[in-house]
Motif scaffolding. Structure first.
Motif: not given
Lengths: 401, 401
Positions: A266-267, A269-272, A274, A278, A285, A287, A289-291
């Motif tokens: 899922t991460l 698929k959503l590009g999270l 990367r 962005v 930031v 993505p 690192d945000v996860v």
């Protein structure tokens, strides 16, 4: 021996708590981007440990600190994206180098799930001649996986097998974390990196890649962990083992479990997953690192974690007697034990103990060498004996051949 | 009529492309936080449309702009988190107000999946007396859902049913987007908000909540869309309809599809649905904003989207003749049609057409009122007739009662 430890995260802090019980070194400088983290880790040890600030993304920053403290060894314990600057900083400062993960890969531009592109460790191995010429050692991949698994490969080749078909690293656990819907026990940044990259396989004299999460297989882990579904994951062992140990095939499968695989898919698929930044409103930031920032710090999960983690190597081929043999060499750590004994959760403890053992073998000269070498380039027996002397024995299990 | 349109995203831009074909208004000021977005939307229309910059999080900013342009109506087309400042800014400037989503809810602190806390629209309805005293109208929830669905409720009560058991809004589509692994056709910020909040249900004279994604049900959508699994989702209709239309039960079910539900559950599990900022290195960001930034802009998906979207209301009860009746009133938009005719994808077009119709009914005095009113407070027939005159007819389907 004067050690510059770069990184005071979960593994770095556990390294300090293990090393403090040994007397083979003179000093450890614990360095981190966050001086407060470095100070916490150093303060938990003894007066041989001091803290410093470092920017691991800068070879100059690492080299300056290594020179300032006359480091004989640079111990890399940061995220693998910083492998190259720390590796180059160590060489610039004339120190030996150890890490627990290797320089990152880049997928093949046209056939990412068939052919390798830039492989794990390629950038480090490209510098092997320079390290050798300097008479300096870079001991790469000396955590638990890669690390202990590679020591097992050498042990199997030297003492158990006359001919090896497959060196199959298999990693699984029955860990659970109370009070968290989702709480990975290891750096999510690294986990995403290794799980979403094309897995690499060594076969018949060459490397190739496959699809993420391919070839699911249920492996029955020892000491009560039981059966866990494992899938192909990109990992250093597959790149290291065939360089020093003859085998027809080398693989790495990770017991991620279905829920974890779905989260990673899922991460992606959503590009999270990367790492490129962005733009979000007024800031930029990464993505991934945000996860990581949204999840609990794996190093802090110990008190609410239960279960055991197992790292090991499943070797198939022919035994010393020429008969078919199938053997699993493994190392299990119970979280309850590592928390009680060391105050660190089992996954980071299991990673950190191996470089401490290796440093002790290097200072005593039992292990020595120059160039860029994996753990399988050295004699396995003294390593396994010293690991056992540290209070953490390994095991061996014969399977149906 | 002089309209201040706040928000030049997908719905705001579609609003301009629909309104430009009508002559019932004098001017539209298109305002957005991004002046460039506002300018793009205004430039696509005619000389009655001008652009301005606005901070929708500030009632003062909205009021000042409304006063400067002598706006008679403030049309809110931004994310629902800005409902209250836009709503209050309109009142401060003495303008009438329209929106397509209502003020946000807060879950019940102790029993979030049983009892309502602060409900959708509660903050707006709390100001109803003040709007009424001023003789000004806030027409809330006048997009497609809420909006057209609420018009259907009023139509069913006035013309089709003598007694209503359930007003069940059902939303489904067979949309697909080529070239994207995951590409929501509507604002992901809003979708996360409505899908992860406790769904609300009106039953026997009161509101209660339930678990997210509860009571899955396969609904067979008309015009070739076919069966889609729908689940309970928090939505304004459930809060609006029972205030003006007698019914035993009001529900909202959304045909999210299994993949979408799994994505939303994963985002929630990882805390990536959160709106409170987290620290990432040197910056602070809201994880939900990062998710939105990683996904393609829904407004730009039209050219690669295929399929139809359906908004509608499933009414059960007794017909005018007293016999059991089960009727689905619906509105379908084919993406190919909306792209060809208006250059906007079907989901944002279907949302935007309804407030244009409503504004035209208000300027002609066919619809009039004061206070905070939902679409079901007005006569449905002229609305449905005008919608049809806009080239976008609605449908009715009798089901087995």
């Amino acid at each position: 021996m004067r050690i510059l430890l770069v990184g005071a995260g979960g593994v770095g802090a556990a390294f300090c708590s293990i090393a403090v019980r040994r007397d083979f070194f003179e000093a450890v400088v614990v360095a981190d981007y966050s001086l407060a983290s470095a100070e916490r880790a150093a303060a938990s040890a003894d007066e041989r440990f001091t803290a410093a600030q470092v920017d691991a993304s800068s070879a100059d920053s690492v080299a300056a600190l290594a020179r300032e403290h006359r480091a004989t060894h640079v111990m890399n314990a940061v995220d693998p994206r910083f492998v190259m600057p720390v590796f180059e900083g160590a060489r610039a400062a004339g120190a030996d180098y150890l890490d627990m993960a290797m320089s990152l890969s880049r997928p093949h531009p046209d056939a990412p799930y068939e052919k390798t592109g830039l492989k794990l460790g390629d950038e480090q191995f490209a510098a092997a001649g320079a390290w050798e010429a300097d008479g300096r050692l870079a001991l790469v991949g000396i955590g638990v996986e890669p690390g202990l698994s590679d020591v097992f490969a050498r042990y199997a080749a030297d003492h158990l097998f006359s001919e090896i078909d497959e060196l199959g690293t298999r990693d699984g656990s029955n860990l659970a974390v109370e009070g968290h819907a989702f709480a990975p026990s290891f750096s999510i940044w690294t986990t995403i990196e290794e799980c979403l990259n094309p897995p690499v396989i060594w076969e018949d004299g060459g490397w190739r890649t496959t699809e993420p999460f391919s070839e699911p297989e249920v492996f029955d882990f020892p000491e009560g962990i039981g059966p866990v579904e494992c899938v192909n994951v990109e990992h250093e062992e597959v790149l290291l083992m065939p360089r020093w140990v003859d085998c027809r095939r080398a693989t790495f499968k990770y017991g991620l479990g279905n829920e974890f695989i779905e989260v990673l898919k899922t991460l992606h698929k959503l590009g999270l997953d990367r790492t490129e930044k962005v733009r979000v409103g007024d800031v930029e930031v990464s993505p991934r690192d945000v996860v990581a920032a949204c999840l609990p710090n794996p190093a802090g999960l110990g008190p609410r974690m239960t279960g055991k983690t197992c790292a090991g190597l499943w070797v198939t081929g022919r035994g010393s007697d020429g008969a078919p043999r199938s053997t699993y060499l493994y190392h299990v750590v119970d979280n309850e034990w590592s928390m009680r004994e060391y105050g660190h959760q089992c996954v980071v403890w299991q990673t950190a103990v191996n470089p401490v053992v290796a440093l002790e073998l290097l200072v005593t000269g039992v292990w020595s060498g120059a160039g860029v070498l994996g753990p399988e380039a050295f004699d396995a027996v003294p390593f396994l004996d010293l690991l056992t002397a540290y209070g953490s024995p390994w095991g061996i299990q014969e399977l149906d051949a």
